[in-house]
Each structure stands twice: as structure tokens, then as C-alpha cells.
Design a protein around this motif. Structure first.
Motif, mmCIF file in Angstrom:
data_model
loop_
_atom_site.group_PDB
_atom_site.id
_atom_site.type_symbol
_atom_site.label_atom_id
_atom_site.label_comp_id
_atom_site.label_asym_id
_atom_site.label_seq_id
_atom_site.Cartn_x
_atom_site.Cartn_y
_atom_site.Cartn_z
ATOM 1 N N MET A 78 -12.714 -47.483 -42.576
ATOM 2 C CA MET A 78 -11.704 -46.393 -42.586
ATOM 3 C C MET A 78 -12.512 -45.146 -42.072
ATOM 4 N N ARG A 79 -13.806 -45.193 -42.519
ATOM 5 C CA ARG A 79 -14.815 -43.872 -42.191
ATOM 6 C C ARG A 79 -15.032 -43.950 -40.920
ATOM 7 N N TRP A 131 -12.089 -42.895 -38.523
ATOM 8 C CA TRP A 131 -12.176 -41.637 -38.577
ATOM 9 C C TRP A 131 -13.147 -40.760 -37.773
ATOM 10 N N TRP A 132 -14.388 -41.167 -37.679
ATOM 11 C CA TRP A 132 -15.422 -40.866 -37.054
ATOM 12 C C TRP A 132 -15.358 -41.076 -35.476
ATOM 13 N N GLY A 189 -12.022 -39.210 -34.231
ATOM 14 C CA GLY A 189 -12.340 -37.834 -34.073
ATOM 15 C C GLY A 189 -13.261 -37.443 -32.803
ATOM 16 N N TRP A 235 -2.751 -38.772 -33.748
ATOM 17 C CA TRP A 235 -3.768 -39.608 -34.159
ATOM 18 C C TRP A 235 -4.001 -39.418 -35.817
ATOM 19 N N LEU A 236 -3.635 -38.206 -36.236
ATOM 20 C CA LEU A 236 -3.930 -37.959 -37.876
ATOM 21 C C LEU A 236 -2.789 -38.715 -38.577
ATOM 22 N N MET A 268 -3.724 -42.276 -38.559
ATOM 23 C CA MET A 268 -4.819 -42.657 -39.586
ATOM 24 C C MET A 268 -4.211 -42.453 -40.841
ATOM 25 N N MET A 296 -4.424 -45.622 -43.699
ATOM 26 C CA MET A 296 -4.930 -45.484 -45.179
ATOM 27 C C MET A 296 -3.837 -45.935 -46.016
ATOM 28 N N HIS A 345 -6.230 -50.999 -35.508
ATOM 29 C CA HIS A 345 -6.889 -49.846 -34.911
ATOM 30 C C HIS A 345 -7.328 -50.014 -33.556
#
Length: 990
Positions: A1-2, A5-6, A9, A272-273, A276, A280, A302
Motif C-alpha cells: 500500500m505504501r 501511495w509513493w 503520488g 487517485w485519492l 486509494m 485501503m 492497482h
């Protein structure tokens, strides 16, 4: 998940940075294009305003040159020329007001003005409330004067309003014209409404203090609108042209584009948010039970989301790309998709271009041409410029960048980007045309580099004129300025190059000593942005023909073309030079051939010209080498004699006359030539050339009056007679302008004493001498041609007074008008037709009295004109019959109604048998030809009775009625019923 995000972003940040770069690049491109457009508008306004003022300057310069030239040759015509040229200039330039000549220097002109330079003052209001700019141009002093004169005028500032409104400056855009000291002249939106307003607070003038052109951002004080202002000082004029446009107009919707781009990015980030967050939540729900499966599914989801986002991003970038972009089917070359920029460029609506073939967008060529080019160049990066067609049929040039795509909507495709290069193509075509024009020019064109003065470029004409081979030393030849100019002008040219100034010189080309050519070399500096000269552009012109023509014209301006003698101006210069040098008596002669006009009229002008040449040669031989012989015009000659030998002046002048007099044989014809010669002596008869020549001319006139073929010395009393004659002519001109002439009327009666007509007689009400009869001034009128306007005035006034007679019941009376010979030959028929139509005169009410000289001058023309006049309804009378060299044969062929016996025959009736026989013969002849007879000058009843007994029809004279003003004539006539006789209290005639 991290990692998601990276990675997500980073991708969003990358897209954001790319979008910002696109937005910034679009803003930069639009800003540069707007700046170029604004600069072009300012240049255009400045050129048009400068051109308008230059046209005013050229018109005033031409007027000043013409006035100065005419004052030197014909002072009396200078004022007429000034009025006519001023009217012509004002008609061609209606915004020029109050064109005039002043003696005083205007306050706004520097103490040492440039001759023929146009100076402009600050705008001001004139008497009618209009804003005008005072103009002034200095030119040469009047002849004999030393004070410079000024052409003055006012220029209506409305002349500039139309120029400022000619270009499109967008909504809220303003074009303005100001003075260099910040005074507003005109604006495109308000014309001259705000003229005279102080604009020194504007940033334009803070910038303008150091530069002649530039751009500033400012808020308008009149409307509070923010604008980007371009300004340019007009070369050579105290004026500044400005154009201000709003940023929205210049940047062409950049804010909308940036907002749309930002909105898209915001939506992308939000999506995108949101994705995400969804991942989650899904991960947390399935993490305990199906961790491994959830992890794989999450990874797949994803990945799919990333692919979908990427595709959406690329599609968004494609659609929003600022360049027209098209996607073709690689097989059939039909359009699959076109972005918004392509739709705008080609003029089609959304989705309207889908399905078009590639050839449908070509202005030249077909789909097959596209296919062959695509096959030859799968990846085409600006290889070819295509002529493309918009939806409205207009064409533009497009530079195409294309490459094949592996798949687009599941099909092989080709991506095409189009760059509009129409302006670039046009500029290149114009540059090529300019190059060919320069190469084809007859004048030599060259370019020198600074500071070495190396020859950078020259055309073929330059090589031909200067002898320099353009291919001899390669494209950058080291030929110095020495190869262009001769040593005499080299220093002047090098100094101009060092100071970056224009220069113009004349060069003698002596390569062929037998044919030395004169070349004019003009060089102008080419300045960079800092105002420094980087090159000089020069033009070489062969002015040999022009120079030779000028030298020939200068010779002809001082010499007579027929005889080769000096002309009047040259003679006057010689006389003044002789006076200045001193050393003996100076004699000035004026010689005129007697009855020379008879030679031209009888033998032709060719013989006359040959005679003049022969006389000129005789004068030169007789006058000697020390004398100056000149032809003054026509058959007039002037001679300057230097009496250094002590010989008596009269004897020497008479010898000169005798040298001309005698027989001359011309083409088999022997002509006897006699001259009339007048002469004057310095300093007795004059102190300068003009006065001496005038005195000699007056003496020559006196020689003709004394019988011709003689020489006469000038005397002081000649001047007074000529002055009185000149004064009389000038007063006659003023009398016509001031309406000082009036008519008197003398009644004519039949044998029973009844009035039958009136003769109109002109009188001059002189302001100093009182009422003058025609004997005092008619001869001068006939000599000067003033008899024509005076005769037309008399004819019209006589017709007008007949109209008044008709209103009083005396319309049956004839109105007689005396016609001069000159008036009879110059438009009499048209004048009679006009007055008869204007005043509605019936037939035979207007009687034209002609002298016998009119008939004898040209009998055939006179007969035709008289028949036309009688056809109009006028009657014809022969005045003073019997006093001329009459031929009775013409009377039977002329449409005459009356003969008027001259009073010289009537005066001695009863005392002189000769006059009685003449009067009886005239009466008998007229009765036989059925022509009425009027006797003039009846002063006694004895004369009246004698004529009445012999059948005279009508009578006129002091015995019956004197010439009287019209009001007194009306009083005497009274009414038709109240008429009692020819005299007060008379009951009849004896």
C-alpha cells in the motif's frame, strides 16, 4: 500500500509538473506573439502618422520652392500662385487650416531653424473649439529682403483619429498619439475628446525618457483598465505613438486554458485519492481471511488503475495539446480522431472530422500522395510542408510531424502533428522576392560590415557600375571603402561610418577617360537594438544623364534657345557686374524691330526666327567683344556697351542701330529691317541694372512714337507718362473689383418725337476724379484686355435695366449696347444668349452697336457671328457709319437692322455741302436696302429738320435728351399715357 501511495503520488506529481510546463510554455508563446503583434501595431501607427506629416511637409516645401522661384521671375504672379497652390494643398489635405505666410518666427521654433523643416507645436484649441497643432516651415526671404519667412498653418488633430482607428486592438484596446512632452493628441476610442490632457504620469514617459520604443504595463487613468502598452517615438517628430491592449486580448484565453488544465489535474488527484481510499478499505476487509489472494488482487487492481489512469492522462494530453493532432487509420488513411486544436485549425466542429480521408484536408495533392509519402518516410519529423485546406476553403501551409502507432482503438494507426508555418513561408517567399528584386535593380546595392568596412554583399548592378567583381574574393570580401569611392570623398565616407551617420557623395568614374561617369553613392547605417551600427546599406546610382541635363538646363536658363544670346537675367547680371567694376561709362540699349509681327503673319514664323538669328549676329558683330548682347523676348534685344574709348554715346548707339537696319535676304525674299532703339546711361539714368534697362525700354517706346527707325536717349519725363499709364491700368482693375462703373442712358426718338430706344453709355465713378466718360479710360481697357470683363458687365447691366423698363410699361424700347472689337471676337454669342435667357428679352429689344473695324478685321467670321446673334433675337447696328474704311459691298450680305450716322457728319449740316452730300447718300442707300438710319449728335432743330425731310428714321443727341442716370430717364418717360414730348413742356416738333 505504501508503494502504491509513493508510485501514484509520483505519477500525479509528474503529470502536474508536465501540465505546469505546458501551461507555462503556452503562456510564454502567447505572450511573445502578443508582444510581436503589439509592436507591429505601434510600428504601423507610427509609420502612418509619420507618412501623413511627411506628406504635409512635402506639400509645404513644394509651395515654398514654387513661391521663391516665381518671386524671382514674376513678382506680380507670386500672390496668385500662393492663393492657387494654397487652395490646391487644402483640397488635397483638408485637415490643414489657415495656410499663410508670416514674417515673424513662431515661439515654438528654435532660434536657428532648419530651412524647409516642418516644426510642430503642442496641441491647442482654435477659435472654433477644435484641437489643432500649429505648423511652421521656414523658407527663403523675399527678394531684396533678409528676414526669413514662415509658412504657417494649423493641423486639425482629427487627421490622426482615422489612422488610430484603422487597426484592430481588441476589446478595451486603445491606440493613442501624444507629444514627446506627454500631451495627449488623439485616441482611437474617443478621437480628440481628451486632446490636450497631460499624460506625464504615465509609465510610458518614465520609460520613454531613455528609449525610443518599448512596452510597459499600466492602468488607464480614464477608464481604470489594465493594459500592456507598446510605445514608439516617431522618427524626426516630437510625437509618440502608443497602443495598449488588455492581457486577455494579447494572451488569447490562456487563463481559461490554465484553469481547465488545473481543474483536470484536481479531478485526477481526487480520483487517485478516492481510488486509494477504496483500496485501503478493501484491503482491511479481506486482509484476515484471504491475505495472499487479496494482496494479488490488490496488485492487479492497482495495476489496472494505473493503466487506466495513464491512458486517461495521455488521452487528455492529446486532446488538450496546443498543436493540431490527428490519428489516421494506417490502412485506409481515414481520420479516427482529431483533437480540439485540429478542429479549430481546420474549422470543423467536435467529431466532424472523424471518417475524413487524408486527401480531404489537402489543398494540393490527394490521398495517394499521402500514402506514398508515408511509405517512404514511416517516421516523418518535419520533412515536408503540405498545403492544407480549411472547412471554408481557405488554405494554409502546415509542417507535418508523423509516426506510426502500434494500436489505437485496436487498429494500427498514424499520429500526425501539424504546425502552421504560413507566416514563415510567406516571409521566406517575400525574402526571396526581395533578393530577386535587388538583383534585378538598375541601381547598385551593397552592404558594408562595421567597423572594417568590408564588402559583405553587392548586386550585379553594383559590379557593373563600380567594376568590382562580386565573385572575385568570395562571399566575405575584404574590399575596403577605397574600392567604392574616389580619394576626394574617402575621408567624408569614413567619418560617416565612424559616427554611424548617413552619407551621400558623388563619385567620378574615370575608368573610361573618354566617357567619365558620375555616380551617386548613398549609405545608411543599420542599427542594432542598442542603437549601434552593425552594417551600412548603400545604393550606387549613375546620375551622369541627370547631371548633364542639369548643366544643360542651367545654360538654357541663362541663354536664349533660338539665337544663343544671353537672356534677360544674364544681361542684368552683366550690367550689375559692369557697374560694380567701374572703369568707364555704361550704356544700356533696348532694340525692337519695327513691324516684326507682319513678317510672322505674312511669311511665317520660320522666316521670322531666321530673321531674329540674323539680327542677333549683326548686333554681336557691331557691339564688339567687350559688349553683352541679349535677347529679351520676341523681337526685343538688349545690349550692354562699355564706352571705354571715349566715343560719344549717341554716335555709338546710332552706329549700332545702323548695323541692324537694312535689307536682309531670307529664303529668296528680301526684307527691309528697321529697328527702334532706346538707350540709357549709367549713372545718369539709373544706378542698377533693372532701372537702366527699364529706362532704355521707355526710350525705345518713345522712338516708336516718334516714327520708328531711330534711336532715342532716355529722359526723365518718359517715366511720368509710363507711370500715369500704369496707375490708370491698376485703378481700372480696382474699379472692376469695387463696382465703380455705372451706366448712363440716352434716349432715341422717331420723327414724331416718340421714344424708340436707349443707348447705354458706361461711366466711371472715380473716387478722386469724379465721374469720367469713356474717353478717359476705354483706350487703356482695350490695350490691356479689361474691355472684356467691362463689356460683359455693361451687357448684363443693360439687359437688367431693360427688365426694369418693361416693368414700368416701356418694354417696347430697344436697349443699345456698344460692343468692342475684342469683345466681338471673344465669346459675345454666349454672353448674349445668357442675358437674353436670364432677363427674358423679346426679339429686337437688345441692339448691339458694332463699329466698321469689327467687320473689316474678318468679314467671313463677322458675318457668321452676326447671323447667329440675329438668330438669338438681337438686332445689329453699325455705329459711327462712314468714319471707317467702309466697303459698301458687304452691307448687302450682313443681317443689319440700323446704320448710325456719326455726329461728325451731322454737326455741319446746313453749313458744309460735303457733309450734307454724305448724309444724303447714306440715307438714300439705307432706304434702298430697307435699313433703318439713326442720326447721332443732333444739337439744333435745323439739323433735325434737315434729316427729317430726307427720311431719317430716328434721332439722338443733346437737343432731344442728354445721357442721364436710369432713375432720371424713368422720371422723364413717366408712364405710357403720361408722355407729352421730347422736352419739358414741349407740344410737338417743328
Amino acid at each position: 500500500m505504501r508503494r502504491a501511495w509513493w508510485f501514484g503520488g509520483s505519477l500525479v506529481a509528474a503529470v502536474l509538473v508536465a501540465s505546469m510546463a505546458v501551461a507555462w510554455n503556452d503562456y510564454r508563446v502567447r505572450r511573445e506573439a502578443g508582444a510581436r503583434y503589439l509592436g507591429a501595431l505601434v510600428d504601423s501607427h507610427a509609420r502612418q502618422v509619420g507618412s501623413r506629416i511627411d506628406s504635409f511637409e512635402r506639400a509645404l516645401h513644394g509651395l515654398a520652392n514654387g513661391l521663391v522661384a516665381l518671386e524671382g521671375k514674376w513678382p506680380d504672379g507670386a500672390q496668385v500662385f500662393m492663393r492657387e497652390q494654397a487652395a490646391r494643398i487644402v483640397s488635397g489635405h483638408p485637415h490643414i487650416l489657415g495656410l499663410r505666410v508670416d514674417q515673424a518666427r513662431p515661439a515654438f521654433v528654435p532660434e536657428r531653424p532648419r530651412l524647409h523643416g516642418l516644426y510642430l507645436d503642442r496641441p491647442e484649441r482654435d477659435g472654433d473649439g477644435r484641437w489643432v497643432i500649429p505648423l511652421a516651415m521656414p523658407f527663403e526671404p523675399a527678394p531684396g529682403g533678409s528676414v526669413m519667412r514662415w509658412l504657417r498653418a494649423e493641423l486639425d488633430v482629427a487627421a490622426f483619429a482615422t489612422i488610430l482607428q484603422a487597426h484592430e486592438v481588441g476589446e478595451h484596446g486603445v491606440a493613442s498619439l501624444l507629444t514627446t512632452d506627454a500631451i495627449l493628441i488623439a485616441r482611437s476610442d474617443s478621437g480628440t475628446t481628451h486632446a490636450g490632457k497631460d499624460a506625464s504620469h504615465s509609465p510610458v514617459f518614465d520609460e520613454h525618457a531613455g528609449r525610443s520604443r518599448g512596452f510597459v504595463e499600466t492602468t488607464g487613468p480614464l477608464d481604470g483598465i489594465e493594459r500592456i502598452v507598446g510605445y514608439l517615438r516617431i522618427d524626426g517628430r516630437p510625437l509618440v505613438a502608443t497602443v495598449g491592449m488588455t492581457p486577455e486580448a494579447l494572451h488569447g484565453g490562456w487563463r481559461t486554458f490554465a484553469f481547465s488544465l488545473a481543474l483536470g489535474m484536481a479531478l485526477l488527484a481526487a480520483a487517485w485519492l478516492l481510488g486509494m481510499a477504496f483500496l485501503m478499505r478493501a484491503a482491511r476487509r479481506e486482509s484476515r481471511m484471504r491475505r495472499a489472494i487479496a494482496a494479488r488482487e490488490h496488485a492487479v487492481d492497482h495495476l489496472r488503475e494505473r493503466v487506466r489512469d495513464a491512458e486517461e492522462q495521455y488521452r487528455f494530453l492529446y486532446r488538450q495539446h496546443p498543436l493540431p493532432a490527428l490519428v489516421y487509420d494506417l490502412e485506409d488513411l481515414t481520420i479516427l480522431e482529431a483533437n480540439e486544436a485540429a478542429q479549430l485549425q481546420f474549422g470543423y466542429g467536435p467529431d466532424a472530422m472523424a471518417g475524413f480521408e487524408a486527401g480531404d484536408l489537402l489543398g494540393e495533392g490527394s490521398t495517394e500522395d499521402v500514402r506514398r509519402h508515408m511509405q517512404a518516410h514511416p517516421t516523418s519529423l518535419g520533412r515536408r510542408v503540405w498545403v492544407l485546406r480549411r472547412s471554408d476553403g481557405s488554405h494554409f501551409s502546415g509542417l507535418v510531424f508523423a509516426r506510426n502507432l502500434a494500436s489505437f482503438a485496436g487498429r494500427p494507426a498514424r499520429l500526425v502533428l501539424v504546425v502552421d508555418v504560413t507566416d514563415r513561408e510567406r516571409a521566406e517567399a517575400n525574402l526571396e522576392l526581395l533578393r530577386r528584386a535587388v538583383e534585378a535593380a538598375e541601381e547598385g546595392v551593397f552592404i558594408l560590415g562595421v567597423p572594417l568596412a568590408a564588402l559583405v554583399y553587392c548586386n550585379l548592378a553594383f559590379a557593373r557600375l563600380t567594376g568590382i567583381d562580386p565573385d572575385e574574393q568570395g562571399p566575405l570580401r575584404k574590399a575596403s571603402v577605397d574600392a567604392i569611392v574616389d580619394p576626394q570623398t574617402r575621408r567624408l565616407v569614413l567619418c560617416a561610418i565612424a559616427r554611424s551617420r548617413e552619407v551621400q557623395v558623388e563619385v567620378r568614374d574615370r575608368r573610361d577617360p573618354a566617357d567619365v561617369r558620375v555616380l551617386e553613392v548613398r549609405m545608411t547605417p543599420v542599427l542594432d537594438g542598442a542603437g549601434m551600427a552593425t552594417h551600412f546599406v548603400g545604393i550606387v546610382t549613375d546620375i551622369t544623364v541627370r547631371k548633364r541635363a542639369a548643366e544643360d538646363a542651367a545654360y538654357r536658363a541663362r541663354h536664349d534657345a533660338l539665337t544663343g544670346l544671353a537672356n534677360r537675367e544674364c544681361l542684368l547680371e552683366a550690367i550689375n557686374a559692369a557697374i560694380a567694376s567701374g572703369g568707364g561709362a555704361i550704356i544700356v540699349c533696348h532694340l525692337d524691330l519695327d513691324r516684326f509681327q507682319l513678317v510672322n503673319d505674312s511669311l511665317g514664323h520660320a522666316i521670322g526666327d531666321e530673321l531674329l538669328v540674323s539680327v542677333a549676329r549683326r548686333l554681336q558683330a557691331a557691339a564688339g567683344a567687350e559688349a553683352c548682347v541679349a535677347r529679351l523676348g520676341g523681337d526685343e534685344f538688349g545690349v550692354l556697351l562699355r564706352d571705354t574709348s571715349g566715343e560719344a554715346a549717341a554716335a555709338r548707339v546710332e552706329a549700332l542701330r545702323m548695323a541692324v537696319a537694312g535689307n536682309v535676304r531670307m529664303q529668296g525674299t528680301s526684307l527691309h529691317v528697321t529697328p527702334s532703339l532706346g538707350y540709357s546711361i549709367h549713372p545718369t539714368d539709373g544706378l542698377d541694372a533693372t532701372s537702366l534697362l527699364r529706362a532704355a525700354s521707355q526710350a525705345g517706346v518713345q522712338a516708336k512714337r516718334l516714327g520708328r527707325n531711330r534711336s532715342v536717349a532716355y529722359r526723365d519725363d518718359f517715366e511720368s507718362h509710363a507711370g500715369e499709364r500704369l496707375l490708370l491700368v491698376q485703378e481700372l482693375h480696382l474699379a472692376l473689383a469695387r463696382d465703380e462703373f455705372e451706366l448712363a442712358f440716352q434716349l432715341q426718338f422717331d420723327a414724331d418725337g416718340r421714344p424708340r430706344g436707349l443707348e447705354s453709355l458706361v461711366r466711371w465713378r472715380h473716387p478722386r476724379r469724379g465721374l469720367l466718360g469713356p474717353g478717359e479710360f476705354i483706350e487703356a481697357c482695350e490695350e490691356t484686355g479689361l474691355v472684356l470683363p467691362l463689356g460683359r458687365w455693361v451687357l448684363r447691366e443693360a439687359a437688367r435695366h431693360w427688365e426694369l423698363l418693361d416693368a414700368r410699361g416701356w418694354g417696347s424700347l430697344r436697349m443699345g449696347v456698344n460692343i468692342s472689337p475684342l469683345q466681338f471676337q471673344e465669346g459675345l454669342v454666349d454672353g448674349v444668349r445668357e442675358v437674353m435667357r436670364t432677363f427674358r428679352l423679346p426679339g429686337d429689344r437688345l441692339e448691339l452697336e458694332l463699329t466698321e473695324s469689327v467687320l473689316l478685321a474678318s468679314p467671313l467670321e463677322a458675318r457668321s457671328a452676326m447671323r447667329t446673334l440675329t438668330g438669338l433675337g438681337a438686332s445689329i447696328a453699325i455705329d459711327d457709319f462712314g468714319t471707317g474704311y467702309s466697303s459698301l459691298a458687304y452691307l448687302k450680305d450682313l443681317p443689319l437692322q440700323r446704320l448710325k450716322i456719326d455726329q461728325s457728319f451731322v454737326r455741319d449740316l446746313g453749313r458744309d455741302p460735303g457733309n450734307e452730300a454724305i448724309c444724303a447718300a447714306i440715307l438714300q442707300m439705307a432706304q434702298g436696302m430697307e435699313i433703318k438710319v439713326v442720326a447721332e449728335g443732333i444739337e439744333t432743330w435745323q439739323q433735325h429738320a434737315w434729316l427729317r425731310e430726307r427720311g431719317c428714321d430716328e434721332f439722338q443727341g443733346y437737343l432731344l435728351a442728354r445721357p442721364l442716370p436710369f432713375e432720371e430717364v424713368l422720371c422723364r418717360l413717366g408712364t405710357r399715357t403720361g408722355w407729352t414730348g421730347v422736352a419739358e413742356g414741349a407740344t410737338g416738333l417743328p
